[in-house]
Enzyme design. Sequence first.
Site, PDB file in Angstrom:
ATOM      1  N   HIS A  21       2.541   6.248  -0.974  1.00  0.00           N
ATOM      2  CA  HIS A  21       2.372   6.320   0.391  1.00  0.00           C
ATOM      3  C   HIS A  21       3.411   5.704   0.997  1.00  0.00           C
ATOM      4  O   HIS A  21       3.890   4.616   0.978  1.00  0.00           O
ATOM      5  CB  HIS A  21       1.337   5.236   0.407  1.00  0.00           C
ATOM      6  CG  HIS A  21      -0.166   5.517  -0.186  1.00  0.00           C
ATOM      7  ND1 HIS A  21      -0.860   6.470   0.026  1.00  0.00           N
ATOM      8  CD2 HIS A  21      -0.673   4.501  -1.165  1.00  0.00           C
ATOM      9  CE1 HIS A  21      -1.881   6.372  -0.801  1.00  0.00           C
ATOM     10  NE2 HIS A  21      -1.751   4.997  -1.488  1.00  0.00           N
ATOM     11  N   GLN A  36       4.530   2.672   3.065  1.00  0.00           N
ATOM     12  CA  GLN A  36       4.376   1.407   2.648  1.00  0.00           C
ATOM     13  C   GLN A  36       5.614   0.583   2.056  1.00  0.00           C
ATOM     14  O   GLN A  36       5.637  -0.563   1.750  1.00  0.00           O
ATOM     15  CB  GLN A  36       3.277   1.108   1.659  1.00  0.00           C
ATOM     16  CG  GLN A  36       1.860   1.472   2.284  1.00  0.00           C
ATOM     17  CD  GLN A  36       0.727   1.568   1.519  1.00  0.00           C
ATOM     18  OE1 GLN A  36       0.857   1.157   0.128  1.00  0.00           O
ATOM     19  NE2 GLN A  36      -0.571   2.160   1.937  1.00  0.00           N
ATOM     20  N   HIS A  57      -9.535  11.057   0.349  1.00  0.00           N
ATOM     21  CA  HIS A  57      -9.060   9.552   0.045  1.00  0.00           C
ATOM     22  C   HIS A  57      -9.628   8.880  -0.956  1.00  0.00           C
ATOM     23  O   HIS A  57      -9.099   8.023  -2.028  1.00  0.00           O
ATOM     24  CB  HIS A  57      -9.056   8.485   1.470  1.00  0.00           C
ATOM     25  CG  HIS A  57      -8.390   7.189   1.194  1.00  0.00           C
ATOM     26  ND1 HIS A  57      -9.212   6.426   0.782  1.00  0.00           N
ATOM     27  CD2 HIS A  57      -7.171   6.842   1.629  1.00  0.00           C
ATOM     28  CE1 HIS A  57      -8.294   5.242   0.898  1.00  0.00           C
ATOM     29  NE2 HIS A  57      -7.132   5.508   1.286  1.00  0.00           N
ATOM     30  N   ARG A  59     -15.218   6.179  -0.627  1.00  0.00           N
ATOM     31  CA  ARG A  59     -15.684   5.269   0.528  1.00  0.00           C
ATOM     32  C   ARG A  59     -15.463   5.847   1.940  1.00  0.00           C
ATOM     33  O   ARG A  59     -16.045   5.823   2.743  1.00  0.00           O
ATOM     34  CB  ARG A  59     -14.802   4.005   0.408  1.00  0.00           C
ATOM     35  CG  ARG A  59     -15.007   3.010  -0.736  1.00  0.00           C
ATOM     36  CD  ARG A  59     -14.225   1.867  -0.531  1.00  0.00           C
ATOM     37  NE  ARG A  59     -12.921   2.116  -1.315  1.00  0.00           N
ATOM     38  CZ  ARG A  59     -11.544   2.141  -0.978  1.00  0.00           C
ATOM     39  NH1 ARG A  59     -11.408   1.913   0.303  1.00  0.00           N
ATOM     40  NH2 ARG A  59     -10.535   2.193  -1.767  1.00  0.00           N
ATOM     41  N   HIS A 103      -5.777   5.479 -10.017  1.00  0.00           N
ATOM     42  CA  HIS A 103      -6.197   4.060 -10.711  1.00  0.00           C
ATOM     43  C   HIS A 103      -7.230   4.245 -11.563  1.00  0.00           C
ATOM     44  O   HIS A 103      -7.230   4.004 -12.700  1.00  0.00           O
ATOM     45  CB  HIS A 103      -6.735   3.106  -9.284  1.00  0.00           C
ATOM     46  CG  HIS A 103      -5.625   2.969  -8.422  1.00  0.00           C
ATOM     47  ND1 HIS A 103      -4.445   2.743  -8.396  1.00  0.00           N
ATOM     48  CD2 HIS A 103      -5.932   3.481  -7.088  1.00  0.00           C
ATOM     49  CE1 HIS A 103      -3.851   2.676  -7.226  1.00  0.00           C
ATOM     50  NE2 HIS A 103      -4.672   3.070  -6.494  1.00  0.00           N
ATOM     51  N   ASP A 155       2.926   4.101  -5.744  1.00  0.00           N
ATOM     52  CA  ASP A 155       1.723   3.902  -4.783  1.00  0.00           C
ATOM     53  C   ASP A 155       2.333   3.059  -3.593  1.00  0.00           C
ATOM     54  O   ASP A 155       2.898   3.672  -2.903  1.00  0.00           O
ATOM     55  CB  ASP A 155       0.817   3.066  -5.763  1.00  0.00           C
ATOM     56  CG  ASP A 155      -0.534   2.663  -4.724  1.00  0.00           C
ATOM     57  OD1 ASP A 155      -0.447   3.088  -3.616  1.00  0.00           O
ATOM     58  OD2 ASP A 155      -1.508   2.510  -5.441  1.00  0.00           O
TER      59      ASP A 155
HETATM   60  C1  NGQ Z   1      -4.233   3.315   0.733  1.00  0.00           C
HETATM   61  N1  NGQ Z   1      -3.785   1.934  -1.397  1.00  0.00           N
HETATM   62  O1  NGQ Z   1      -4.640   4.333   0.930  1.00  0.00           O
HETATM   63  O2  NGQ Z   1      -2.916   3.121   0.800  1.00  0.00           O
HETATM   64  C2  NGQ Z   1      -4.897   2.456  -0.429  1.00  0.00           C
HETATM   65  C3  NGQ Z   1      -5.368   0.973   0.429  1.00  0.00           C
HETATM   66  C4  NGQ Z   1      -7.841   1.722   0.612  1.00  0.00           C
HETATM   67  C5  NGQ Z   1      -4.354   1.712  -2.732  1.00  0.00           C
HETATM   68  N2  NGQ Z   1      -5.726   2.014  -2.796  1.00  0.00           N
HETATM   69  C6  NGQ Z   1      -6.453   1.706   1.483  1.00  0.00           C
HETATM   70  N3  NGQ Z   1      -3.618   0.922  -3.506  1.00  0.00           N
HETATM   71  O3  NGQ Z   1      -7.862   1.932  -0.355  1.00  0.00           O
HETATM   72  O4  NGQ Z   1      -8.797   2.033   1.348  1.00  0.00           O
HETATM   73 ZN    ZN Z   2      -2.962   4.944  -3.259  1.00  0.00          ZN
END
Ligand code: NGQ
Ligand code: ZN
Length: 483
Positions: free
Chosen positions: A83, A86, A231, A234, A297, A348
């Site tokens: 991402h 970040q 994504h 969830r 993950h 990540d």
């Molecule tokens: C993300 N990052 O999309 O940037 C996620 C956080 C989420 C990681 N999972 C946001 N490491 O998972 O809701």
């Molecule tokens: Zn991620």
Amino acid sequence: MNTTTALSKADSPRPNPLPGGEGARQTLFAADALLPAGWAKNVLLTWNDAGQLTQVQSAAQSPAGAQVATGPVIPGMPNLHSHAFQRAFAGLTEHRAEQHDSFWSWRTLMYRFAARLGPQHMEAIATWLYAEMLEAGYTSVCEFQYVHHDADGRPYADDATLSLALLRAAQKTGIGFTLLPVLYQTSGFGDQPPNEGQRRFVRSTESMLRLLEALKPACDAQGARLGMAPHSLRAVPPEALRDAVAGLEAIDRTAPIHIHIAEQTKEVDDCIEWSGLRPVEWLLDHAPVDARWCLVHATHMNDAEYEYAAKSGAVAGLCPTTEANLGDGIFDFSKWRSHGGAWGVGSDSHASVNAAEELLMLEYSQRLAKRQRNVGASAAQPHVATALTLEAVQGGAQASGRAVGGLAVGQQADFVVLDAAHVALQGLPAPDMLSAHVFASHRTSAIDAVWVAGRERVSAGRHTLHDESASAFVAARTQLLKD
Ligand code: NGQ
Ligand code: ZN
């Protein structure tokens, strides 16, 4: 052993001439090179105008006038999860903000940061990040791109604005690219409406498919691969997952599909409460998971999930430094491998941008959990750094959907020349040089040069755009952090 294989003309992709790319420059001789089967001596690499390896010959003579590598040559590492934005936020949440800081409290702060991002910031951050990646041994990256809309949550006049900023950054730096526009619709299992912090991410399945159609020509034009990323379970309800995957298949039947899965125990608990199944279990039961998929993950799996997920052919997308930074938990690497599971690494959240450091963190997490050493060694490769590098390159290439799987005919000429003059490496045999590069931690890079598709992008440890992209990055971050 003399292992020459030639690529026939018919297999060659369309030519993409290099500047000054006459035949003589399209070879490199290396005293030591890490080929898919292991270390080889006196290796001559030859590639075509498209930057694709046409010959990998060991026990070769160095032809007169050939370029000679200054140190051992290893395959470039595909970074399977990024991402980009970040990177400008890395290091800024390392202080206590709540009684019990967690992944979720980090995420709240990350959303606040994402809320301010504009297209120029995105391009400046990604350009520096990709230059850093190249300097740190990554030759391609999969960008899991979910900030789509403007600060108010409205689509930009050109809906592809932020994805195009990332494509430009990749093109400028020369890093290989897989673009994964992200589908995001809900804030939790069971159709919970998205929250304020998620307004820039949310889109309908139909608009997702339109975005993919719109991005396809731009990706094709620069040799980037286009895939898609629901994504997480969830954020994507079952019907949307089904329709988006079917829609992607209609565009490209073999396109990569990446999903965040089972990173946090709360996600596992919520999924069980919603469906009676654990996330990986649910996904394997309800989606056509196969070798196109990357399960990012997949930290929390039970024994049966390890087995079935590995056997599905999907790649486990391990992001060891981010998973440590966010307190996710420890992936059982030996179990995954015992079922023949493919895997690769990603940076990540970019708490670290260094391919060697991801391998180090992966191995150390296993040592700490098991109270053993050299967990990552394999039957074929007793040297841990060698074994991990070869496997991560393979899995990373699979997840990228690109021919970047190492030093073999038909793969792209993506490679890293280690700095044989570095104090940590000097005078050692090649496999120990790679071990020292990964495990004998040092403050300066032991990488000399990095080549992507047969073009040298990093020389003497520095990317051509190092200075200018660093200042643009700092300016963008300073603006984002103002008031
Ligand atoms: C993300 N990052 O999309 O940037 C996620 C956080 C989420 C990681 N999972 C946001 N490491 O998972 O809701
Ligand atoms: Zn991620």
